[in-house]
Design an enzyme around this catalytic site. Structure first.
Site, PDB file in Angstrom:
ATOM      1  N   ASP A   1      -4.228  18.444 -15.561  1.00 24.10           N
ATOM      2  CA  ASP A   1      -4.540  17.090 -16.004  1.00 24.10           C
ATOM      3  C   ASP A   1      -4.014  16.976 -17.436  1.00 24.10           C
ATOM      4  OD1 ASP A   1      -5.715  14.810 -17.125  1.00 24.10           O
ATOM      5  OD2 ASP A   1      -7.554  14.992 -15.934  1.00 24.10           O
TER       6      ASP A   1
ATOM      7  N   TYR B   1     -12.961  16.924 -16.885  1.00 18.16           N
ATOM      8  CA  TYR B   1     -13.406  15.535 -16.956  1.00 18.16           C
ATOM      9  C   TYR B   1     -14.591  15.364 -15.986  1.00 18.16           C
ATOM     10  CZ  TYR B   1     -13.325  10.511 -16.250  1.00 18.16           C
ATOM     11  OH  TYR B   1     -13.679   9.200 -16.151  1.00 18.16           O
TER      12      TYR B   1
ATOM     13  N   LYS C   1      -5.427   5.661 -20.073  1.00 16.45           N
ATOM     14  CA  LYS C   1      -5.595   6.120 -21.459  1.00 16.45           C
ATOM     15  C   LYS C   1      -4.281   5.945 -22.231  1.00 16.45           C
ATOM     16  CE  LYS C   1      -9.525   7.222 -19.573  1.00 16.45           C
ATOM     17  NZ  LYS C   1      -9.815   8.552 -19.042  1.00 16.45           N
TER      18      LYS C   1
ATOM     19  N   ARG D   1       0.820  -1.224   0.000  1.00 21.49           N
ATOM     20  CA  ARG D   1       0.000   0.000   0.000  1.00 21.49           C
ATOM     21  C   ARG D   1       0.843   1.258   0.000  1.00 21.49           C
ATOM     22  NH1 ARG D   1      -1.470   2.490   4.340  1.00 21.49           N
ATOM     23  NH2 ARG D   1      -1.743   0.629   5.620  1.00 21.49           N
TER      24      ARG D   1
HETATM   25  C1  LIG Z   1     -10.405   9.100 -17.911  1.00 24.89           C
HETATM   26  C2  LIG Z   1      -9.963  10.416 -17.413  1.00 24.89           C
HETATM   27  C3  LIG Z   1      -9.808  10.649 -16.032  1.00 24.89           C
HETATM   28  C4  LIG Z   1     -10.137   9.592 -14.982  1.00 24.89           C
HETATM   29  O1  LIG Z   1      -9.242   8.531 -15.044  1.00 24.89           O
HETATM   30  P1  LIG Z   1      -9.593   7.029 -14.557  1.00 24.89           P
HETATM   31  O2  LIG Z   1      -8.327   6.305 -14.855  1.00 24.89           O
HETATM   32  O3  LIG Z   1     -10.781   6.566 -15.309  1.00 24.89           O
HETATM   33  O4  LIG Z   1      -9.855   7.125 -13.076  1.00 24.89           O
HETATM   34  C5  LIG Z   1      -9.359  11.887 -15.635  1.00 24.89           C
HETATM   35  N1  LIG Z   1      -9.089  12.873 -16.525  1.00 24.89           N
HETATM   36  C6  LIG Z   1      -9.240  12.693 -17.844  1.00 24.89           C
HETATM   37  C7  LIG Z   1      -8.927  13.813 -18.780  1.00 24.89           C
HETATM   38  C8  LIG Z   1      -9.682  11.468 -18.338  1.00 24.89           C
HETATM   39  O5  LIG Z   1      -9.846  11.292 -19.663  1.00 24.89           O
END
Ligand SMILES: *Cc1c(COP(=O)(O)O)cnc(C)c1O
Length: 404
Positions: A196, A124, A221, A70
């Site tokens: 982000d 998001y 992603k 963890r």
């Molecule tokens: C998918 C996404 C997230 C969230 O990520 P997860 O891995 O699904 O928790 C946050 N910001 C953006 C821009 C995203 O496309």
């Protein structure tokens, strides 16, 4: 023990050092070699999965340095941390159980009840919901501002404002905020800047080079790139990442070593994937922009995109994402999606298979139709994540589907 000495100890766990430097080496080279344990563990060229929840106690003096899964410190974690830091030219990084774990843990590290934080208005969906429900419940104050209008930021700033949070390429309209002004604004007022960076990926944009304090990723992603795991990352200075790491140790949004191993494997091909996807999305965007059934195309690589010049200056590529509207609206969009053979009708993005979705039904369905309209997201808007298929096949598929 001094802090520098403590850090060195942590990076040397399991008898190996994890080098994030790679000096002047290019991005492609860092992707492959940065972060490898030295000497290699058991001589292995690829670091195996360390599926052991615990390790022998070796006199660690700090709870967060105890080697326990963890606490994010198996060799699989440490290799990824060093590799991610090297990719964005930052000092340190941390992997998390999801993009949302990265975002929520970073936010809860930098603001407390009674603090105020500014957010770019297009976020998001999960981030937006966390802000307006959970952060509000915790008594953290916030305002949404136009990410492309620095004067509105100044007007919204308060004496208790601590941070400014943006997305480097917005979803689903692919707008490029005034990122340089955001960094200058934060430096002028002593605010922490968070971005982000999921959509551009580190291949196209490295926020630390521009002066951002923290870069966040949904590694689900582009970083992983194969639509087969969920993970996140936080990248920044040693001091800030250490604070986020301690918060993550408490909140527990830790990435499992097996997922670390898969993410590390996926990441090694980021450059070859992104190069193909950057080109594929631009080619498809150009084709769609010239099609008589298409009313509007959003992709920062198109010269008519409102922030095209900024994207060319700040990014090394304009991503594999695009969105567009048809003159026929929702009905025409649904007919086209039904007729497409190659792109899969599914949410998410950044994988090897092309994906197509209508944000009004998926990523932005939580917003009211009025809020969507105010943000410029038409119900008929179609978003495409371009995969690794041959670009001519993909364009041909769209051409045939638009005939219907
Ligand atoms: C998918 C996404 C997230 C969230 O990520 P997860 O891995 O699904 O928790 C946050 N910001 C953006 C821009 C995203 O496309």
């Amino acid at each position: 023990m001094g802090r520098e000495c403590e850090r060195r100890t942590r990076r040397r766990q399991a008898g190996a050092a994890y080098h994030s430097g790679m000096g002047t080496k290019h991005f492609d080279t860092r992707l492959i070699h940065a972060g490898l344990p030295s000497p290699p563990l058991g001589g292995a060229v690829v670091t195996p999965v360390f599926q052991s929840a615990i390790c022998h106690f070796e006199g660690e003096e700090d709870y967060h340095d105890i080697r326990y899964i963890r606490l994010n410190n198996t060799p699989n974690h440490l290799e990824l941390h060093a590799k991610l830091a090297a990719l964005e030219g930052a000092e340190a990084a941390l992997v998390t159980a999801s993009g949302m774990a990265a975002i929520t843990t970073a936010l809860l590290t930098v603001v407390r009840p009674g603090d105020h934080i500014l957010f770019g208005s297009t976020l998001y969906g999960g981030t937006h919901d966390f802000v307006v429900t959970d952060m509000a419940e915790l008594g953290i104050e916030y305002d949404f501002v136009d990410p492309d209008d620095p004067e509105s930021w100044e007007a919204a700033r308060r004496t208790n404002t601590r941070a400014f949070y943006l997305e480097s390429l917005t979803n689903p309209l692919l707008e490029v905020p005034d990122l340089e002004a955001a960094v200058a604004f934060c430096q002028k007022h002593g605010l922490l800047s968070l971005v982000d960076n999921t959509f551009p990926s580190p291949f196209n944009f490295r926020p630390a080079e521009l002066g951002f304090d923290l870069s966040l990723h949904s590694a689900t992603k582009y970083l992983n790139g194969h639509s087969d795991l969920v993970a996140g990352a936080v990248i920044g200075s040693t001091e800030l990442i250490e604070r986020v790491r301690r918060k993550l140790g408490h909140l527990g949004g830790t990435l499992d070593p097996h997922a670390c191993f898969l993410l590390c494997r996926g990441m090694k091909t980021l450059a070859v994937r992104m190069r193909h996807q950057n080109h594929g999305a631009l080619a498809l965007a150009r084709f769609l922009a010239g099609h008589k059934a298409v009313a509007r195309v959003n992709h920062p690589g198109l010269t008519e995109h409102p922030q095209h010049e900024r994207a060319m200056r700040l990014f090394d590529g304009t991503s594999g994402m695009l969105s567009f509207e048809l003159f026929g609206g929702v009905e025409a969009a649904d007919r086209m999606i039904q007729a497409l053979e190659l792109p899969i009708h599914a949410p998410s993005l950044g994988g090897v298979e092309s994906l197509v979705t209508r944000p009004a039904l998926t990523s932005h369905s939580g917003m009211s139709p009025e809020a969507r309209a105010a943000s410029g997201i038409a119900d008929g808007l179609v978003r495409v994540s371009v995969g690794l298929e041959d670009s001519n096949d993909l364009i041909g598929d769209f051409e045939a589907a638009l005939e219907t």
